[in-house]
Write a protein that holds these residues in place. Structure first.
Motif, PDB file in Angstrom:
ATOM      1  N   ALA A 391       8.743  -4.309   3.426  1.00 38.46           N
ATOM      2  CA  ALA A 391       8.676  -5.643   2.825  1.00 38.46           C
ATOM      3  C   ALA A 391       8.792  -5.575   1.311  1.00 38.46           C
ATOM      4  N   SER A 392       8.174  -4.571   0.697  1.00 34.43           N
ATOM      5  CA  SER A 392       8.188  -4.459  -0.758  1.00 34.43           C
ATOM      6  C   SER A 392       9.577  -4.114  -1.276  1.00 34.43           C
ATOM      7  N   LEU A 393      10.243  -3.168  -0.621  1.00 33.22           N
ATOM      8  CA  LEU A 393      11.583  -2.780  -1.064  1.00 33.22           C
ATOM      9  C   LEU A 393      12.606  -3.857  -0.719  1.00 33.22           C
ATOM     10  N   ALA A 394      12.376  -4.591   0.355  1.00 29.44           N
ATOM     11  CA  ALA A 394      13.247  -5.729   0.656  1.00 29.44           C
ATOM     12  C   ALA A 394      13.159  -6.761  -0.458  1.00 29.44           C
ATOM     13  N   ALA A 395      11.954  -7.030  -0.943  1.00 33.12           N
ATOM     14  CA  ALA A 395      11.779  -7.966  -2.043  1.00 33.12           C
ATOM     15  C   ALA A 395      12.474  -7.455  -3.305  1.00 33.12           C
ATOM     16  N   LEU A 396      12.363  -6.164  -3.554  1.00 32.08           N
ATOM     17  CA  LEU A 396      13.024  -5.563  -4.713  1.00 32.08           C
ATOM     18  C   LEU A 396      14.526  -5.757  -4.650  1.00 32.08           C
ATOM     19  N   ARG A 407       6.521  -6.563  11.214  1.00 36.49           N
ATOM     20  CA  ARG A 407       5.479  -7.532  11.545  1.00 36.49           C
ATOM     21  C   ARG A 407       4.141  -7.292  10.849  1.00 36.49           C
ATOM     22  N   ASP A 408       3.965  -6.109  10.265  1.00 36.91           N
ATOM     23  CA  ASP A 408       2.698  -5.812   9.591  1.00 36.91           C
ATOM     24  C   ASP A 408       2.920  -5.330   8.159  1.00 36.91           C
ATOM     25  N   SER A 409       4.114  -5.554   7.637  1.00 35.37           N
ATOM     26  CA  SER A 409       4.475  -5.087   6.306  1.00 35.37           C
ATOM     27  C   SER A 409       4.304  -6.210   5.293  1.00 35.37           C
ATOM     28  N   TYR A 410       3.525  -5.957   4.262  1.00 40.08           N
ATOM     29  CA  TYR A 410       3.258  -6.953   3.226  1.00 40.08           C
ATOM     30  C   TYR A 410       4.055  -6.616   1.964  1.00 40.08           C
ATOM     31  N   ASN A 411       4.481  -7.637   1.268  1.00 42.23           N
ATOM     32  CA  ASN A 411       5.170  -7.440   0.004  1.00 42.23           C
ATOM     33  C   ASN A 411       4.153  -7.066  -1.064  1.00 42.23           C
ATOM     34  N   MET A 412       4.052  -5.784  -1.340  1.00 41.96           N
ATOM     35  CA  MET A 412       3.120  -5.254  -2.339  1.00 41.96           C
ATOM     36  C   MET A 412       3.869  -4.788  -3.587  1.00 41.96           C
ATOM     37  N   LEU A 413       5.054  -5.358  -3.815  1.00 40.53           N
ATOM     38  CA  LEU A 413       5.894  -4.877  -4.917  1.00 40.53           C
ATOM     39  C   LEU A 413       5.174  -4.959  -6.257  1.00 40.53           C
ATOM     40  N   GLY A 414       4.471  -6.069  -6.496  1.00 39.81           N
ATOM     41  CA  GLY A 414       3.759  -6.201  -7.765  1.00 39.81           C
ATOM     42  C   GLY A 414       2.739  -5.098  -7.971  1.00 39.81           C
ATOM     43  N   ALA A 415       1.980  -4.783  -6.918  1.00 40.06           N
ATOM     44  CA  ALA A 415       0.982  -3.709  -7.021  1.00 40.06           C
ATOM     45  C   ALA A 415       1.649  -2.357  -7.181  1.00 40.06           C
ATOM     46  N   LEU A 416       2.741  -2.128  -6.442  1.00 41.26           N
ATOM     47  CA  LEU A 416       3.439  -0.844  -6.518  1.00 41.26           C
ATOM     48  C   LEU A 416       4.040  -0.614  -7.897  1.00 41.26           C
ATOM     49  N   GLY A 418       2.721  -1.951 -10.604  1.00 44.87           N
ATOM     50  CA  GLY A 418       1.658  -2.052 -11.598  1.00 44.87           C
ATOM     51  C   GLY A 418       1.701  -3.328 -12.418  1.00 44.87           C
ATOM     52  N   LYS A 419       2.205  -4.408 -11.837  1.00 40.85           N
ATOM     53  CA  LYS A 419       2.273  -5.669 -12.567  1.00 40.85           C
ATOM     54  C   LYS A 419       0.871  -6.206 -12.826  1.00 40.85           C
ATOM     55  N   ALA A 420       0.661  -6.778 -14.011  1.00 41.96           N
ATOM     56  CA  ALA A 420      -0.639  -7.310 -14.375  1.00 41.96           C
ATOM     57  C   ALA A 420      -1.056  -8.403 -13.392  1.00 41.96           C
ATOM     58  N   GLY A 421      -2.263  -8.290 -12.881  1.00 38.96           N
ATOM     59  CA  GLY A 421      -2.791  -9.297 -11.978  1.00 38.96           C
ATOM     60  C   GLY A 421      -2.359  -9.147 -10.528  1.00 38.96           C
ATOM     61  N   ALA A 422      -1.406  -8.264 -10.258  1.00 37.42           N
ATOM     62  CA  ALA A 422      -0.941  -8.091  -8.880  1.00 37.42           C
ATOM     63  C   ALA A 422      -2.015  -7.406  -8.048  1.00 37.42           C
ATOM     64  N   GLN A 423      -2.219  -7.914  -6.854  1.00 39.03           N
ATOM     65  CA  GLN A 423      -3.247  -7.372  -5.986  1.00 39.03           C
ATOM     66  C   GLN A 423      -2.641  -6.618  -4.821  1.00 39.03           C
ATOM     67  N   GLY A 424      -3.393  -5.649  -4.320  1.00 38.90           N
ATOM     68  CA  GLY A 424      -2.971  -4.907  -3.153  1.00 38.90           C
ATOM     69  C   GLY A 424      -3.433  -5.591  -1.877  1.00 38.90           C
ATOM     70  N   ARG A 425      -3.461  -4.860  -0.815  1.00 35.22           N
ATOM     71  CA  ARG A 425      -3.882  -5.394   0.478  1.00 35.22           C
ATOM     72  C   ARG A 425      -5.359  -5.796   0.450  1.00 35.22           C
TER      73      ARG A 425
END
Length: 522
Positions: A391-396, A407-416, A418-425
């Motif tokens: 999901a994260s690389l798809a967003a990229l 079905r269980d993949s979350y877009n964590m691109l911001g966290a990966l 290191g974007k300010a304020g981005a949250q992980g799971r």
């Protein structure tokens, strides 16, 4: 007016009237380096002092080192399945540790991280350990076309160790075939001894250059006995000592060939899985035996990939993700000195458990991201997982996910990144192997373990493998007790009740990504 000056003027014009110029490509190259059985405490950038891993340390110093980076399972096949498909392995079929003759576990048409990036214009490759089965329902045709396989789920090319190296056969797979196979010496792979005089680790133990401790005593190749039986294919066989060099060689070839266009490389190292037989130039270089030597061989591989990116001036346009498929194990079937030479080294760092367990040591592993010029170097406590890479690389890459895929993949691109304020799971389901009823759920500081069979194959990596009787549920406060030594389920009944329900719902509902729909719910 020189051409160079004209280009500078044009860029200034665009910058004034249209905003900042994006000098990097919109689609960066992506390299995912997945180690095998590497623990949280096995790298010097994660606190190891018994050995040094300078190349991985440099990767961490130039990128983001995660303290809550996870794989989704504590064994290889389910983690690799989840990483590629973005779906928890317990939702699939035959997702436990794959046997030598396993058919393809990920079926053609399944959305994967490779198919998503390929659709975005990437050239895609997997090089290294596969262990996700090959061929149709009848299993692999070792002397013919090995399909379906990686090429049917989004990869343009592959160069594989088809199973895992403690399982037969010891041959490579290039795209759909075993290279260098002599038709006059066909390859046979089976579950039974092919003839009474066939050499095995039981009958010819005195010939072994690495003795087995449990379970790895069938066909002998290169002085090491394996799981399963095979004959033939002698011209196609490899030496264990040469695996890492081959992965680097083929990866460098792929990067050089595709340096002018976006590429995705899944570098699936076999280090530090058993049998640990690093190249001779690494043997004896640490005090931890062949297990330690294999770690510095892995570090060398990372260094060679990074040198290649630097040489080709690709480092500032390449996102590198370093991770592991599960936590550590010392004695995993061979007498290679890992137990005897462990000393003060803590392979799982401050955590309990390791491979095969749902304790933190089984699934919390090294996790590093680096994209020079885009990721600010530092340390992140956000929770991220290999299952989120699709999901994260798809967003990229600007790709949307299908409703019934990842079905269980979350877009964590911001966290990966290191974007300010981005949250992980905010939660993660963990499993040990396949779908045998051993799970864990981490939500914030809380960790619930669930054992449907009430027997935990709980690896404490400084000891031998043991089966330990456990309660159906255990609850741990990871802030106060990161080693999961004190079960506090009696002290926090409401927390336990909520987490039990949440875990049951996550397992039963067939998906956890918002908007995703399980196939049965269509």
């Amino acid at each position: 007016m020189s051409r160079q000056f004209s280009i500078i003027l044009m860029l200034l014009f665009v910058s004034v009237f249209y905003g900042p110029v994006q000098l990097e490509a919109a689609t960066p190259n992506v390299i995912v380096i997945m180690a095998d059985d590497l623990g949280y405490g096995d790298l010097s950038c994660y606190g190891a002092t018994a050995l040094k891993t300078p190349h991985i340390d440099q990767l961490a110093s130039e990128g983001l080192r995660f303290t809550s980076g996870y794989c989704s399972a504590s064994t290889c096949t389910p983690t690799r399945y989840s990483f590629l498909t973005g779906t928890y392995a317990f939702r699939g079929k035959r997702t436990g540790i794959a046997p030598p003759n396993a058919p393809a576990i990920i079926k053609p048409g399944t959305e994967t991280v490779a198919s998503l990036l390929k659709r975005a214009g990437y050239t895609t490759a997997v090089i290294g350990k596969w262990h996700l089965g090959l061929g149709g329902d009848a299993g692999p045709d070792w002397n013919g076309e090995l399909k379906p396989g990686p090429l049917e789920i989004g990869f343009d090319t592959c160069f594989l160790l088809p199973t895992t190296n403690d399982r037969v056969p010891q041959v490579y797979v290039k795209d759909h075939r075993v290279p260098n196979l002599d038709p006059a010496d066909p390859l046979w792979v089976g579950n039974k001894k092919p003839s009474p005089d066939h050499p095995t680790g039981l009958t010819h133990r005195d010939t072994l250059k690495m003795d087995w401790s449990h379970g790895h005593n069938s066909t002998i190749h290169n002085g090491i006995s394996r799981i399963g039986f095979y004959t033939g294919g002698h011209a196609a066989r490899f030496r264990d000592e040469d695996l890492a060099d081959k992965w680097v060689e083929k990866s460098v070839e792929f990067i050089e060939k595709n340096k002018e266009k976006p590429f995705f490389l899944f570098f699936a190292s076999h280090d530090i899985h058993v049998p640990r037989m690093p190249h001779e130039r690494f043997q004896g270089k640490t005090k931890l035996g062949y297990r330690g030597d294999a770690i510095i061989q892995l570090d060398w591989c990372v260094g060679e990939l990074m040198k290649t990116l630097d040489r080709l001036q690709l480092a500032e346009n390449t996102l590198v993700v370093f991770c592991s498929d599960n936590g550590p194990v010392l004695d995993d079937g061979y007498k290679d000195g890992a137990l005897e030479k462990i000393g003060n080294h803590r392979a799982a760092g401050p955590y309990s458990g390791g491979k095969y367990s749902v304790y933190e040591g089984g699934t919390r592993t090294p996790f590093i991201t680096r994209w020079k010029g885009r990721i600010k170097p530092g340390v992140s406590d956000e929770m991220v997982c290999t299952i989120d890479l699709p999901a994260s690389l798809a967003a990229l890459a600007g790709q949307s996910l299908p409703q019934d895929g990842c079905r269980d993949s979350y877009n964590m691109l911001g966290a990966l990144l290191g974007k300010a304020g981005a949250q992980g799971r905010d939660h993660l389901v963990q499993q040990n192997n396949g779908n045998n009823g051993t799970y864990a759920l981490r939500t914030g500081k809380w960790k619930l373990q669930r054992y449907d069979k009430q027997t935990a194959r709980n690896i404490i990596v400084e000891q031998e493998l043991s089966n330990t009787k456990v309660p159906h549920y255990q609850l741990f406060d990871l802030e106060q007790d990161p080693a999961e030594n004190r079960n506090v389920i009696q002290d926090h009944p409401e927390v336990a009740r909520q987490l039990k329900k949440q875990l049951a719902d996550l397992i039963e509902q067939g998906s956890s990504r918002p908007g995703a729909v399980a196939p049965a719910a269509k």
